[in-house]
Write an enzyme that holds these catalytic residues in place. Sequence first.
Site, mmCIF file in Angstrom:
data_model
loop_
_atom_site.group_PDB
_atom_site.id
_atom_site.type_symbol
_atom_site.label_atom_id
_atom_site.label_comp_id
_atom_site.label_asym_id
_atom_site.label_seq_id
_atom_site.Cartn_x
_atom_site.Cartn_y
_atom_site.Cartn_z
ATOM 1 N N ASP A 1 -16.359 61.818 -2.666
ATOM 2 C CA ASP A 1 -16.899 61.059 -1.544
ATOM 3 C C ASP A 1 -15.743 60.798 -0.571
ATOM 4 O O ASP A 1 -14.567 60.870 -0.941
ATOM 5 C CB ASP A 1 -17.565 59.751 -2.003
HETATM 6 C C1 BGC Z 1 -20.918 58.284 1.923
HETATM 7 C C2 BGC Z 1 -21.411 59.664 1.532
HETATM 8 C C3 BGC Z 1 -21.353 60.567 2.725
HETATM 9 C C4 BGC Z 1 -19.926 60.629 3.212
HETATM 10 C C5 BGC Z 1 -19.717 61.531 4.398
HETATM 11 C C6 BGC Z 1 -19.578 58.313 2.632
HETATM 12 O O1 BGC Z 1 -19.371 57.116 3.288
HETATM 13 O O2 BGC Z 1 -20.844 57.467 0.783
HETATM 14 O O3 BGC Z 1 -22.711 59.582 1.011
HETATM 15 O O4 BGC Z 1 -21.857 61.827 2.397
HETATM 16 O O5 BGC Z 1 -19.509 59.327 3.592
HETATM 17 O O6 BGC Z 1 -20.264 60.993 5.537
#
Ligand code: BGC
Length: 754
Positions: A268
């Site tokens: 993540d």
């Molecule tokens: C989120 C993810 C997301 C990623 C990219 C993070 O803040 O938890 O689910 O895919 O950002 O935007």
Amino acid sequence: MKLHDITKSVVAVAMMAGGLFSATGATPIYLDDTQPLEARVKDALSRMTAAEKVGIIHAQSKFSSPGVQRLGIPGIWCTDGPHGIRPDVLWDEWEQAGATNDSCVAFPALTCLAATWNPDMALLYGKSIGEEARYRNKNVLLGPGVNIYRTPLNGRNFEYMGEDPYLAGRMVVPYVKGVQENGVAACVKHYALNNQEQDRDHVNVLVDDRTLHEIYLPGFKAAITEGDAWAIMPGYNKYDGDHACENQVLLLDILKGDWGFDGVAISDWGAVHNTEKVARNGLDMEFGSWTNGLNWGASNAYDDYYLAKPYLKLLEEGKLPMEDLDDKAARVLRLIMRTEMNRNRPYGSLNSDEHYAAARRIGGEGIVLLKNKKGLLPVPENVNKILVVGENAIKMMTVGGGSSSLKVQRETLPLDGIKNYAKERGIEVVYERGYVGDVTGEYNGVKTGQNLEDSRSPKELISDAIKAAKDADMVIFVGGLNKSDHQDAEGTDRKEYNLPYGQDEVIEALANANPNTVVVNLTGNAYAMPWKDKVAAIVQGWYIGSEAGNAIADVLFGVVNPSGKLPMTFAKDLKDYAPHAAGDSAVYPGVNGDVHYKEGLDVGYRYTDKLKPGNVNYAFGHGLSYTDFKLGKASVTADDMAAGGNITITVPVSNIGKMKGAEVVQAYVHDMESSVYRPMKELKAFDKVEVAPGMTVNANLTLGKDSFAFYNPDTKQWTVEPGKFEILIGTSSDRILQKVPLTINESYTWKDSE
Ligand code: BGC
């Protein structure tokens, strides 16, 4: 020589000079897509330097990673996910790139998809969103999410598929397959135990092994072992002391060991904290470091990523093994070849009529009719004037909520959807605000352009709504939560179980003023309903995206007969959810960084089944129709389970009403004699059948030996004990209509890795 032949030979000469071609000039194996995937990966890997391998395992911008320029291997582009294709942001910023070709169709939120209880809808969803991703040249779709609905306070539940591991597993598999048919990888998230947003980047989950395997992992397991997902996203949180991205148990032992995952574990955004740990423990790609994934970040820090220069240095010093790097790079190459280097993938499509139709259909099928006193809905013929009340009737819901925020090509608002039908039928529609909630309308530079300001006081708003309600034949209140902080939004949890902005008071006042009051709530979470007995009808509308207004109006006006079923329990009070039962902060939201899942298996209905019926407003699996169904007697055929056979239960479903409709027949297993604690019932099969009035259609429920198993943490085996079971057959978890007794004579054990 024609121009393209000249170009070809120039490229060929350049590649020969770089040693890519054999002396005979044949295409190198890795570029030859008639060769098996693994041979291509191996060939590409054998040509790469350590620096090049490190180069492809971390980001070069907010959403992309580089390939290997020298070898003509492209990088990958990721996109959120999971409800539509996110608009493009600047190379190194969260702000908009300002593109004019990046608006999309917003599909219904995954809670709505789960509420269809229809795997065909999940396939349609995956296929459609995959086509949008492909058209926009994205290789990895950051979704779907299958974290279990543990508490209704979790701000991100709207992006997930409810409280039941079996339901989530059945729905995630076709979604993944549909996406990947487009040559776009699904990246299943957030692995694992990311069940709250509060303190999400450091909360340490402590959960017993049995609960982990029976409740929190099956959705992920299905996505990997049945859906063959090409990517997975370890989340922000910790499990048992280690961050998910550096967690040996989650990544090496379970994911890559037991489940045989051959894809890429993509961190993540900003979830990596330590080079050595992520290098050793199975993370393959690093994205978003030194950002919170939402709105801030260090600029151009990519070379300093944990899996960039610091990793190369440790490798060169011999402090970390090259084999681990080879494994990561091979996985990333496999992903590139499955996506960007797959010349046979289709071209995709964006904002097509088919995608709008899919969004509307899935939305209509996921809407849940919770209550319909005296059959007030669908809107009766004799209605001349409808009053619509509530902010969510006029508010765009596709902007906000965190990384799932979208820039839509269009979004039909509930008020407009209602007006369209009303016009056709000669019904007058008036609107009153009722309350003011969140009037902002911007996320990362995408603006709704709506002005939702209203200067009236709450008292004035209510009294204006009451006055109008008295003058209408019917009131449709459209409220719920929204995508602002502490509602249904990434990064924060809700602060209360009740609806915000004084909506309870507004609904109550409307119900007192007009007995024909219908409540339509748009949320991704359950909420308190102190007005439940006072209103005539309640519709759970979720977040439906581009076609929200049309899908809601389809149901309200009876063009679509509702067939959605709740994928989570709507309990009466917050304390009716096990993590909140004792008011123990160690269970939620955690103390000193630790959150203990002390409730174990008792998530959702597995817990409320132990309470008095009055503790639940609407049970898991509940949902009404405008027609009536009658279930006939179940018949059972059993094959030899020892030989991998199944038990099939056939249930005739008769439509005894006047309208075509669909019913979901649900089978729950009740273990009657067990050496360990088992929840009173657990969903193990369901089948949704569409039936015309006066007709009967069979629902088929298939159970295998895994339907009867529990996870034995001592032996790490799934275990079926011989003895008596009951299959409880019904149309919701609290409407069991038949019990089929069953005796299992032998015991069975197996491991995930077998
Ligand atoms: C989120 C993810 C997301 C990623 C990219 C993070 O803040 O938890 O689910 O895919 O950002 O935007």
